[in-house]
Enzyme design. Sequence first.
Site, PDB file in Angstrom:
ATOM      1  N   LYS A   8       0.854  -1.193   0.000  1.00 12.28           N
ATOM      2  CA  LYS A   8       0.000   0.000   0.000  1.00 12.28           C
ATOM      3  C   LYS A   8       0.886   1.238   0.000  1.00 12.28           C
ATOM      4  CE  LYS A   8       0.965   1.157   4.450  1.00 12.28           C
ATOM      5  NZ  LYS A   8       1.782   2.355   4.798  1.00 12.28           N
ATOM      6  N   SER A 100       2.878  -6.273   7.325  1.00  3.93           N
ATOM      7  CA  SER A 100       1.472  -6.261   7.742  1.00  3.93           C
ATOM      8  C   SER A 100       0.595  -6.980   6.722  1.00  3.93           C
ATOM      9  CB  SER A 100       0.988  -4.823   7.919  1.00  3.93           C
ATOM     10  OG  SER A 100       1.696  -4.168   8.951  1.00  3.93           O
ATOM     11  N   ASP A 133      -1.485  -1.436  11.083  1.00  2.00           N
ATOM     12  CA  ASP A 133      -2.077  -1.341   9.746  1.00  2.00           C
ATOM     13  C   ASP A 133      -2.401  -2.703   9.133  1.00  2.00           C
ATOM     14  OD1 ASP A 133       0.517  -2.109   9.304  1.00  2.00           O
ATOM     15  OD2 ASP A 133       0.987  -0.541   7.850  1.00  2.00           O
TER      16      ASP A 133
END
Length: 268
Positions: A8, A100, A133
Site C-alpha cells: 500500500k 502487515s 495497519d
Amino acid sequence: MILFPNAKINIGLNITERRPDGYHNLETIFYPINIKDALEVVAGEELSFTSSGLDIPGRVEDNLCIKGYHMLKKDYPHLPPVKIHLHKNIPIGAGLGGGSADAAFFIKLMNQQFKLGLSVDDMTNYARKLGADCAFFIESKPVFAFEKGDEFETIRLDLSKYKIVLVMPDVHISTAEAFGGIKPAMPKDSLLELIAEPITEWRKLIKNDFENTIFKNHVEIRGVKASLYEAGAIYASMSGSGASVFGIFEQTPDLSFLEAENEVFYDV
C-alpha cells in the site's frame, strides 16, 4: 494454497496525538498497489517458516505470520502445524506495509484452507492484534484510516487512469528516527475532506508529517521526490515513514536517470 499479499501507499499522513499506550493517533489514506509478495501455507508435521527473495531481518519466531498462527491456534486448537513459505518482493522498511500485508493474508489463507468460517470482521479483528495497519489488508481497498491506523472509513478513490511509480532509495528509516522529530497536532483540514479535491490540488494540500524530519536527515529521499515532480508527477510523496517515494503521473515517465541509485517500480 498460495495468496499474493499486496503493498500500500499512504496518500497524506498526519500524526494527530500521542496515545497513553505509547502509540500515536494519525489520519492517512491507505491505497493498495500492485507490488506483491507470494505466501504459501500447507499442512506439515511441525510449524515452520522459510523465505526466499529479499532477506527478512529478525528472528523467525517474531515473524507476524508465525505470531498469527499461534494467535489462531489458541481459538482453533484443531489447527494442524503448517509449513509457511514467503517469497519476499515488497521492499522492507519502505513504508509500504509489506509485513502487515503478509500477516493479514496469512489469516485469510488459514481461513480459506482450514475452513474456519471467519467473517471479514472476524479476520479484521484478528489482524488488529498483530499490528496497527494489518487490518487494512484484509480487504485492501482505499480507506481513510484513523486512530492507530486500524479504524477505517471506506472512500471512493480510483487512480486506475493514472500511472503510479514507486522509487525505493537504498536507505533504511528506523521507527525511532521517523517519530523523533514529530510534534503531533490536529490538522486544519481533515484528509477525508482534502482527498476529495482534484488530484491537481493535492500537491498544495496533502502532506506527510514524516517528511520534514526525514528529508533533513536524508537528502537523497528529498531529491527523489523533487525528481518525480521534475519528471512531471501530478503528486508525489513519501509513503508512510519511508523510505519509498511514489509519484502519480498521467503517463508512464522515463525515470531511467533514477535507476542507477534506486529501485524503481513502474505502473504499480
